[in-house]
Design a protein around this motif. Structure first.
Motif, PDB file in Angstrom:
ATOM      1  N   VAL A 190      41.025  27.160  49.454  1.00 41.81           N
ATOM      2  CA  VAL A 190      40.473  28.054  48.435  1.00 41.81           C
ATOM      3  C   VAL A 190      39.525  29.070  49.061  1.00 41.81           C
ATOM      4  O   VAL A 190      39.515  30.242  48.674  1.00 41.81           O
ATOM      5  N   LYS A 191      38.723  28.646  50.025  1.00 39.15           N
ATOM      6  CA  LYS A 191      37.781  29.568  50.662  1.00 39.15           C
ATOM      7  C   LYS A 191      38.531  30.705  51.356  1.00 39.15           C
ATOM      8  O   LYS A 191      38.099  31.863  51.301  1.00 39.15           O
ATOM      9  N   GLN A 192      39.634  30.378  52.021  1.00 36.51           N
ATOM     10  CA  GLN A 192      40.437  31.422  52.658  1.00 36.51           C
ATOM     11  C   GLN A 192      41.034  32.355  51.609  1.00 36.51           C
ATOM     12  O   GLN A 192      41.124  33.570  51.837  1.00 36.51           O
ATOM     13  N   ALA A 193      41.435  31.786  50.475  1.00 37.51           N
ATOM     14  CA  ALA A 193      41.995  32.613  49.398  1.00 37.51           C
ATOM     15  C   ALA A 193      40.941  33.577  48.847  1.00 37.51           C
ATOM     16  O   ALA A 193      41.220  34.761  48.630  1.00 37.51           O
ATOM     17  N   VAL A 194      39.737  33.073  48.642  1.00 37.82           N
ATOM     18  CA  VAL A 194      38.662  33.921  48.119  1.00 37.82           C
ATOM     19  C   VAL A 194      38.290  34.997  49.125  1.00 37.82           C
ATOM     20  O   VAL A 194      38.063  36.165  48.768  1.00 37.82           O
ATOM     21  N   GLU A 195      38.236  34.625  50.404  1.00 38.17           N
ATOM     22  CA  GLU A 195      37.931  35.601  51.449  1.00 38.17           C
ATOM     23  C   GLU A 195      38.973  36.720  51.481  1.00 38.17           C
ATOM     24  O   GLU A 195      38.641  37.909  51.558  1.00 38.17           O
ATOM     25  N   PHE A 196      40.252  36.336  51.386  1.00 35.52           N
ATOM     26  CA  PHE A 196      41.327  37.328  51.379  1.00 35.52           C
ATOM     27  C   PHE A 196      41.247  38.191  50.117  1.00 35.52           C
ATOM     28  O   PHE A 196      41.438  39.407  50.163  1.00 35.52           O
ATOM     29  N   PHE A 197      40.943  37.556  48.995  1.00 34.15           N
ATOM     30  CA  PHE A 197      40.809  38.274  47.722  1.00 34.15           C
ATOM     31  C   PHE A 197      39.693  39.321  47.806  1.00 34.15           C
ATOM     32  O   PHE A 197      39.863  40.476  47.387  1.00 34.15           O
ATOM     33  N   ASN A 198      38.549  38.941  48.354  1.00 32.63           N
ATOM     34  CA  ASN A 198      37.417  39.865  48.443  1.00 32.63           C
ATOM     35  C   ASN A 198      37.706  41.029  49.385  1.00 32.63           C
ATOM     36  O   ASN A 198      37.248  42.149  49.151  1.00 32.63           O
ATOM     37  N   LYS A 199      38.477  40.751  50.441  1.00 29.59           N
ATOM     38  CA  LYS A 199      38.806  41.822  51.390  1.00 29.59           C
ATOM     39  C   LYS A 199      39.816  42.806  50.806  1.00 29.59           C
ATOM     40  O   LYS A 199      39.783  44.001  51.104  1.00 29.59           O
ATOM     41  N   GLN A 200      40.718  42.291  49.984  1.00 30.71           N
ATOM     42  CA  GLN A 200      41.837  43.110  49.521  1.00 30.71           C
ATOM     43  C   GLN A 200      41.685  43.652  48.102  1.00 30.71           C
ATOM     44  O   GLN A 200      42.489  44.482  47.681  1.00 30.71           O
ATOM     45  N   LYS A 201      40.676  43.191  47.360  1.00 29.48           N
ATOM     46  CA  LYS A 201      40.640  43.576  45.945  1.00 29.48           C
ATOM     47  C   LYS A 201      40.347  45.066  45.748  1.00 29.48           C
ATOM     48  O   LYS A 201      40.538  45.579  44.640  1.00 29.48           O
ATOM     49  N   SER A 202      39.906  45.747  46.812  1.00 30.55           N
ATOM     50  CA  SER A 202      39.742  47.198  46.691  1.00 30.55           C
ATOM     51  C   SER A 202      41.092  47.895  46.592  1.00 30.55           C
ATOM     52  O   SER A 202      41.203  48.997  46.056  1.00 30.55           O
ATOM     53  N   GLN A 203      42.158  47.244  47.124  1.00 26.33           N
ATOM     54  CA  GLN A 203      43.498  47.826  47.080  1.00 26.33           C
ATOM     55  C   GLN A 203      44.247  47.434  45.801  1.00 26.33           C
ATOM     56  O   GLN A 203      45.290  47.993  45.494  1.00 26.33           O
TER      57      GLN A 203
END
Length: 511
Positions: A190-203
């Motif tokens: 889940v932590k990796q998912a949240v990290e990826f989400f935070n990095k990509q949510k601008s796109q």
């Protein structure tokens, strides 16, 4: 080893799964006598040094695209047989019409299951070169297998590399983004998912689906406080939660919550009622999944009266219980020793038009196992086969093997194993593991070695514990010569295994 959990049947109802096997371009098993015959020929006569075409010609078999796909599906637990068969199909004169994206996807899934990711990538490159276009499903299959193997960085990199092979629009990109988040959360990253989400949510424009996935992920690892924070963040963004979102949160509050002593049980019920109140406040009517989750809390707490009362309450409100709901009640009754009442409820369930699942029968089998009731367990298994209400699942077979091995019922074990081998998918890694461990515990070294070699020959990777148990047992039993013969056989098998990959420039992963 996979352990049977009845709770999964309930949580699967409200779990967020956006890509099924069909949308992943993986076909389902379909009845096909030719595919059954062909898969059996390959499994029994496979030899990497023998021309595969000879066996086909002897049996008068002509490959079609449908037959290729259905045969590969039947070989999904035998990667060592599936890969040379797939390679052979590419050598046929009509291979351009024979091979499709679906065929490659099935083969990539089979290779991913045994962690042969280098070969899977080479097949993707090969697709690109032969004008068979890989699609988003091709990469999502690989992503799922990478995450299952714990290779999360490689999975995220695979998503980044997709655009080199597949043309995307915004909808496809969002679709794959959700699938990656969903799979990461499903396997506990889940932590990796949240990290990826935070990095990509601008796109991307975060939506209800993405937040529900992440809430589900935090709930899965029992971090309900974080789940509620994400729910608040979602509402603050102006995204209104729906029924699925609340069911996921409800599931997280109830999932594996400690229910003893009674104060903890009461606290869990109060927290669940708080979610129900919030749903009503927002005008969302609880459904059968909502009630089933709470009902299962009563079941886990071994409170059969409350469980039955909740079931009656559902029916009075006009909510029709599902197979998962009935199964949860029967599990409670069986675990409390009230088998007769569970059997009455099973009959009532069938009369109401709800077909039992394999998980339903597994509740009874587990109770028979605790009672050491051999005849009742065998009678129920044969009843499952005769009534045709549902097919035994892999978990059912593995549970039966475990039970009868413990009781030393060798004739019954042979019967169950023959039935399992007669199914479309055949035995998997867990089935062989149960069998080998059981024979080792009974010090039946001949049978343990036989099935260990058979497992290796099917291309299944033995667990470290299995290898160590067999090695330690043979040495302690003063059977050093048997171990040396087994090791020699395994060395020979590794040589033939390497020959399967000689047409590829990369070596397979070490086995």
């Amino acid at each position: 080893m996979a352990l049977f959990r009845i709770y999964s049947s309930i949580t699967n109802v409200c779990a967020v799964r956006f890509l099924s096997s069909s949308t992943l371009n993986l076909p389902k098993l379909q009845p096909s006598e030719d595919a059954d015959t062909l898969s059996q020929i390959l499994l029994t006569q496979h030899n990497p040094f023998h021309c595969m075409e000879c066996s086909f010609q002897l049996h008068g078999i002509s490959l079609s695209s449908f037959l290729l796909d259905q045969t590969l599906l039947r070989l999904q637990n035998s990667s060592k047989v599936a890969l040379p068969f797939f390679h052979f199909s590419k050598s046929l004169p009509h291979s351009p019409s024979l091979l499709s994206t679906t065929s490659y996807n099935i083969m990539i899934d089979i290779l991913g299951k045994v962690c042969q990711f280098d070969i899977a990538w080479l097949l993707i490159v090969e697709m690109d070169k032969t004008n068979i276009d890989p699609d988003s499903s091709t990469f999502m299959i690989l992503v799922r297998r990478l995450i299952a193997a714990g290779l999360t960085r490689q999975a995220i990199r695979t998503v980044d590399d997709m655009e080199c092979f597949v043309a995307f629009n915004n909808e496809d990109r969002s679709f794959c983004f959700c699938y990656l988040l969903d799979t990461l959360c499903k396997y506990g990253y889940v932590k990796q998912a949240v990290e990826f989400f935070n990095k990509q949510k601008s796109q991307f424009r975060p939506d209800l689906k993405m937040y529900t996935i992440l809430i589900s992920g935090w709930c899965k690892i029992k971090r309900t406080v974080m789940a509620e924070q994400f729910l608040k963040e979602m509402i603050d963004r102006g995204i209104e939660p729906n029924l699925v979102t609340f069911n996921v949160l409800l599931d997280g509050i109830c999932r594996r919550a400690s229910l003893h002593p009674n104060e903890r049980f009461q606290r869990t019920i109060m927290n669940a009622e708080r979610v129900f109140d919030e749903m009503c406040h927002r005008g969302i009517e609880p459904d059968v999944t909502s009630y089933s989750i709470v009902l299962h809390v009563y079941s886990r707490a071994h409170k059969p009266e409350l469980t039955i009362d909740k079931l009656k309450e559902m029916k009075e409100k006009g909510i029709h219980p599902t197979v998962a709901t009935y199964t949860s009640v029967m599990k409670c009754l069986c675990s409390c020793g009230r088998l007769e009442e569970a059997e009455v409820l099973l009959g009532e369930m069938i009369r109401d038009g709800v077909s039992p699942s394999a998980a339903t029968y597994n509740c009874f089998l587990k109770e028979y196992k605790g009672r050491r009731d051999v005849s009742a367990a065998l009678k129920l298994y044969r009843r499952m086969k005769e009534d045709h209400l549902c097919e035994p699942s892999m978990l059912t077979y593995n549970l039966l093997l475990q039970m009868f091995l413990k009781w030393g019922e060798m004739e019954t074990i042979n019967e169950i194993w023959a039935d399992l081998k007669g199914t479309l998918a055949g035995p998997d890694l867990d089935s062989y593991t149960v069998l080998i461990h059981g024979f080792c515990q009974k010090q039946r070294w001949k049978e343990a070695c036989q099935y260990f070699v058979e497992m290796i020959e099917r291309g299944l990777l033995p667990q470290k514990a299995t290898f160590e148990m067999l090695y330690r047992g043979l040495i302690q039993s003063d059977m050093l010569r048997t171990w040396r013969r087994l090791k020699k056989r395994l060395d020979e098998e590794s040589i033939t295994f390497a020959s399967e990959f000689e047409n590829y420039p990369l070596k397979p992963y070490r086995r």
